[in-house]
Design a protein around this motif. Sequence first.
Motif, PDB file in Angstrom:
ATOM      1  N   ASP A 161       0.726  -1.364  -0.159  1.00 41.89           N
ATOM      2  CA  ASP A 161       0.161   0.095  -0.069  1.00 41.89           C
ATOM      3  C   ASP A 161       0.853   1.224  -0.012  1.00 41.89           C
ATOM      4  OD1 ASP A 161      -2.351  -1.186  -0.239  1.00 41.89           O
ATOM      5  OD2 ASP A 161      -2.732  -1.334   1.787  1.00 41.89           O
ATOM      6  N   ASP A 162       2.054   1.134  -0.017  1.00 46.48           N
ATOM      7  CA  ASP A 162       2.956   2.368  -0.336  1.00 46.48           C
ATOM      8  C   ASP A 162       2.558   2.985  -1.530  1.00 46.48           C
ATOM      9  OD1 ASP A 162       4.352   1.816   2.069  1.00 46.48           O
ATOM     10  OD2 ASP A 162       6.266   1.211   1.307  1.00 46.48           O
ATOM     11  N   LEU A 163       2.544   4.322  -1.787  1.00 44.51           N
ATOM     12  CA  LEU A 163       2.615   5.012  -2.930  1.00 44.51           C
ATOM     13  C   LEU A 163       3.674   5.756  -3.251  1.00 44.51           C
ATOM     14  CD1 LEU A 163      -0.937   6.862  -2.190  1.00 44.51           C
ATOM     15  CD2 LEU A 163      -0.507   4.733  -3.520  1.00 44.51           C
ATOM     16  N   THR A 164       4.241   5.716  -4.502  1.00 41.95           N
ATOM     17  CA  THR A 164       5.199   6.295  -5.014  1.00 41.95           C
ATOM     18  C   THR A 164       5.009   7.449  -6.260  1.00 41.95           C
ATOM     19  OG1 THR A 164       6.070   4.652  -6.546  1.00 41.95           O
ATOM     20  CG2 THR A 164       7.026   5.051  -4.421  1.00 41.95           C
ATOM     21  N   TYR A 165       5.084   8.818  -6.059  1.00 37.60           N
ATOM     22  CA  TYR A 165       4.780   9.663  -7.046  1.00 37.60           C
ATOM     23  C   TYR A 165       5.931  10.058  -8.116  1.00 37.60           C
ATOM     24  CZ  TYR A 165       0.644  10.995  -3.914  1.00 37.60           C
ATOM     25  OH  TYR A 165      -0.399  11.129  -3.155  1.00 37.60           O
ATOM     26  N   TYR A 166       5.579  10.345  -9.302  1.00 36.43           N
ATOM     27  CA  TYR A 166       6.609  10.708 -10.238  1.00 36.43           C
ATOM     28  C   TYR A 166       5.960  11.913 -11.023  1.00 36.43           C
ATOM     29  CZ  TYR A 166       7.622   5.727  -9.229  1.00 36.43           C
ATOM     30  OH  TYR A 166       7.960   4.613  -8.465  1.00 36.43           O
ATOM     31  N   ALA A 167       6.496  12.901 -10.660  1.00 37.49           N
ATOM     32  CA  ALA A 167       5.835  14.407 -11.146  1.00 37.49           C
ATOM     33  C   ALA A 167       6.603  15.077 -12.088  1.00 37.49           C
ATOM     34  CB  ALA A 167       5.368  14.965 -10.182  1.00 37.49           C
ATOM     35  N   HIS A 168       5.928  15.994 -12.856  1.00 37.69           N
ATOM     36  CA  HIS A 168       6.344  16.756 -13.770  1.00 37.69           C
ATOM     37  C   HIS A 168       6.851  16.352 -14.995  1.00 37.69           C
ATOM     38  CE1 HIS A 168       6.002  19.853 -10.677  1.00 37.69           C
ATOM     39  NE2 HIS A 168       7.240  19.187 -10.038  1.00 37.69           N
ATOM     40  N   LEU A 169       6.280  15.050 -15.538  1.00 40.68           N
ATOM     41  CA  LEU A 169       6.728  14.195 -16.503  1.00 40.68           C
ATOM     42  C   LEU A 169       6.444  15.057 -17.873  1.00 40.68           C
ATOM     43  CD1 LEU A 169       5.451  10.760 -15.382  1.00 40.68           C
ATOM     44  CD2 LEU A 169       7.874  11.938 -15.020  1.00 40.68           C
ATOM     45  N   LYS A 170       7.309  14.897 -18.934  1.00 41.00           N
ATOM     46  CA  LYS A 170       7.071  15.181 -20.040  1.00 41.00           C
ATOM     47  C   LYS A 170       5.974  14.302 -20.737  1.00 41.00           C
ATOM     48  CE  LYS A 170       9.300  14.753 -24.684  1.00 41.00           C
ATOM     49  NZ  LYS A 170      10.403  13.859 -25.465  1.00 41.00           N
ATOM     50  N   SER A 171       6.294  13.077 -20.676  1.00 45.27           N
ATOM     51  CA  SER A 171       5.009  12.186 -20.859  1.00 45.27           C
ATOM     52  C   SER A 171       4.774  11.065 -19.947  1.00 45.27           C
ATOM     53  CB  SER A 171       5.610  11.700 -22.472  1.00 45.27           C
ATOM     54  OG  SER A 171       6.704  11.044 -22.377  1.00 45.27           O
ATOM     55  N   MET A 172       4.014  10.391 -20.035  1.00 38.16           N
ATOM     56  CA  MET A 172       3.427   9.356 -19.519  1.00 38.16           C
ATOM     57  C   MET A 172       3.488   8.118 -20.242  1.00 38.16           C
ATOM     58  SD  MET A 172       0.570  11.060 -16.690  1.00 38.16           S
ATOM     59  CE  MET A 172      -0.067  11.891 -18.115  1.00 38.16           C
ATOM     60  N   GLY A 173       4.113   6.870 -19.862  1.00 35.56           N
ATOM     61  CA  GLY A 173       4.302   5.836 -20.491  1.00 35.56           C
ATOM     62  C   GLY A 173       3.196   4.541 -19.952  1.00 35.56           C
ATOM     63  N   VAL A 174       2.324   5.114 -19.119  1.00 36.39           N
ATOM     64  CA  VAL A 174       1.422   3.903 -18.402  1.00 36.39           C
ATOM     65  C   VAL A 174       0.150   4.516 -18.290  1.00 36.39           C
ATOM     66  CG1 VAL A 174       3.201   2.694 -17.228  1.00 36.39           C
ATOM     67  CG2 VAL A 174       2.296   4.824 -16.065  1.00 36.39           C
ATOM     68  N   GLU A 175      -0.802   3.630 -17.767  1.00 39.21           N
ATOM     69  CA  GLU A 175      -2.261   4.157 -17.634  1.00 39.21           C
ATOM     70  C   GLU A 175      -2.720   3.714 -16.435  1.00 39.21           C
ATOM     71  OE1 GLU A 175      -4.582   2.936 -21.127  1.00 39.21           O
ATOM     72  OE2 GLU A 175      -3.609   4.289 -22.631  1.00 39.21           O
ATOM     73  N   VAL A 176      -3.792   4.105 -15.792  1.00 42.27           N
ATOM     74  CA  VAL A 176      -4.351   3.789 -14.446  1.00 42.27           C
ATOM     75  C   VAL A 176      -4.812   2.362 -14.930  1.00 42.27           C
ATOM     76  CG1 VAL A 176      -6.471   3.842 -13.195  1.00 42.27           C
ATOM     77  CG2 VAL A 176      -5.323   6.141 -13.890  1.00 42.27           C
ATOM     78  N   GLY A 177      -4.409   1.526 -13.785  1.00 38.36           N
ATOM     79  CA  GLY A 177      -4.868  -0.070 -13.992  1.00 38.36           C
ATOM     80  C   GLY A 177      -3.679  -0.875 -14.488  1.00 38.36           C
ATOM     81  N   ASP A 178      -2.574  -0.287 -15.254  1.00 43.11           N
ATOM     82  CA  ASP A 178      -1.363  -1.092 -15.662  1.00 43.11           C
ATOM     83  C   ASP A 178      -0.758  -1.465 -14.248  1.00 43.11           C
ATOM     84  OD1 ASP A 178      -2.113  -0.349 -18.237  1.00 43.11           O
ATOM     85  OD2 ASP A 178      -0.426   1.054 -18.530  1.00 43.11           O
ATOM     86  N   ILE A 179      -0.232  -2.594 -14.634  1.00 36.54           N
ATOM     87  CA  ILE A 179       0.671  -3.323 -13.741  1.00 36.54           C
ATOM     88  C   ILE A 179       1.848  -3.199 -13.992  1.00 36.54           C
ATOM     89  CG2 ILE A 179       1.377  -5.400 -12.593  1.00 36.54           C
ATOM     90  CD1 ILE A 179      -1.710  -6.071 -12.408  1.00 36.54           C
ATOM     91  N   VAL A 180       2.875  -2.596 -13.204  1.00 35.93           N
ATOM     92  CA  VAL A 180       4.295  -2.477 -13.724  1.00 35.93           C
ATOM     93  C   VAL A 180       5.278  -3.046 -12.758  1.00 35.93           C
ATOM     94  CG1 VAL A 180       3.710  -0.129 -14.577  1.00 35.93           C
ATOM     95  CG2 VAL A 180       4.482  -0.233 -12.213  1.00 35.93           C
ATOM     96  N   LYS A 181       6.631  -3.585 -13.273  1.00 30.91           N
ATOM     97  CA  LYS A 181       7.472  -4.233 -12.516  1.00 30.91           C
ATOM     98  C   LYS A 181       8.570  -3.334 -12.042  1.00 30.91           C
ATOM     99  CE  LYS A 181       6.697  -8.754 -14.341  1.00 30.91           C
ATOM    100  NZ  LYS A 181       6.946  -9.836 -15.328  1.00 30.91           N
ATOM    101  N   GLN A 182       9.362  -3.411 -11.079  1.00 31.17           N
ATOM    102  CA  GLN A 182      10.360  -2.598 -10.608  1.00 31.17           C
ATOM    103  C   GLN A 182      11.342  -2.311 -11.783  1.00 31.17           C
ATOM    104  OE1 GLN A 182      13.700  -3.801  -8.165  1.00 31.17           O
ATOM    105  NE2 GLN A 182      13.107  -2.092  -6.694  1.00 31.17           N
ATOM    106  N   GLY A 183      11.492  -1.134 -12.326  1.00 34.79           N
ATOM    107  CA  GLY A 183      12.459  -0.861 -13.289  1.00 34.79           C
ATOM    108  C   GLY A 183      11.746  -0.441 -14.744  1.00 34.79           C
ATOM    109  N   ASP A 184      10.599  -0.716 -14.753  1.00 31.85           N
ATOM    110  CA  ASP A 184       9.630  -0.391 -15.975  1.00 31.85           C
ATOM    111  C   ASP A 184       9.720   1.076 -16.233  1.00 31.85           C
ATOM    112  OD1 ASP A 184       9.139  -3.244 -16.362  1.00 31.85           O
ATOM    113  OD2 ASP A 184       7.174  -2.982 -15.985  1.00 31.85           O
ATOM    114  N   ILE A 185       9.583   1.309 -17.471  1.00 32.52           N
ATOM    115  CA  ILE A 185       9.649   2.794 -17.542  1.00 32.52           C
ATOM    116  C   ILE A 185       8.196   3.292 -17.508  1.00 32.52           C
ATOM    117  CG2 ILE A 185       9.918   4.740 -19.685  1.00 32.52           C
ATOM    118  CD1 ILE A 185      12.278   3.113 -20.494  1.00 32.52           C
ATOM    119  N   VAL A 186       7.971   4.276 -16.742  1.00 29.06           N
ATOM    120  CA  VAL A 186       6.516   4.997 -16.462  1.00 29.06           C
ATOM    121  C   VAL A 186       6.351   6.471 -17.293  1.00 29.06           C
ATOM    122  CG1 VAL A 186       6.218   3.620 -14.392  1.00 29.06           C
ATOM    123  CG2 VAL A 186       7.234   5.823 -14.265  1.00 29.06           C
ATOM    124  N   GLY A 187       7.516   6.744 -17.742  1.00 31.61           N
ATOM    125  CA  GLY A 187       7.461   8.130 -18.201  1.00 31.61           C
ATOM    126  C   GLY A 187       8.818   8.777 -18.809  1.00 31.61           C
TER     127      GLY A 187
END
Length: 140
Positions: free
Chosen positions: A82-108
Amino acid sequence: TAVVLKGTREKVSTGSYIWPCTGEITSDFGYRTVSIGSSNHKGIDIADSYGTSINASDGGIVVKAEDYYGYGNLVIIQHDNDDLTYYAHLKSMGVEVGDIVKQGDIVGSMGCTGTASGTHLHFEYRPGGGEPVDPMTILP
């Protein structure tokens, strides 16, 4: 009167965190004197080149991926604990709500959206989904 979902979902979090990008820390967590943005800084700012890849610090599910007020383009990942991590001020986002990502996956990619004075990633850590804590306490 309630919907209860049961089942098994493979855990995608490792339980440890990695740096979300390369770069130099340009603003620490906590109080700061600034002309733009908040004086109570809820994360750390990591500056590098415009378009630098931003990686998931740990695996989880994307719970927000949108332009969000001063954060600009913001991705939030909820981890298995339940921890949250925020990634802000991105030029672009490479994911959408509901996507499951693994450690190291590009999110933006690193940008300068929202209330930002230059190209950087604002990285925020909220244990258990609560109040922000200094991300340096979890980064190797």
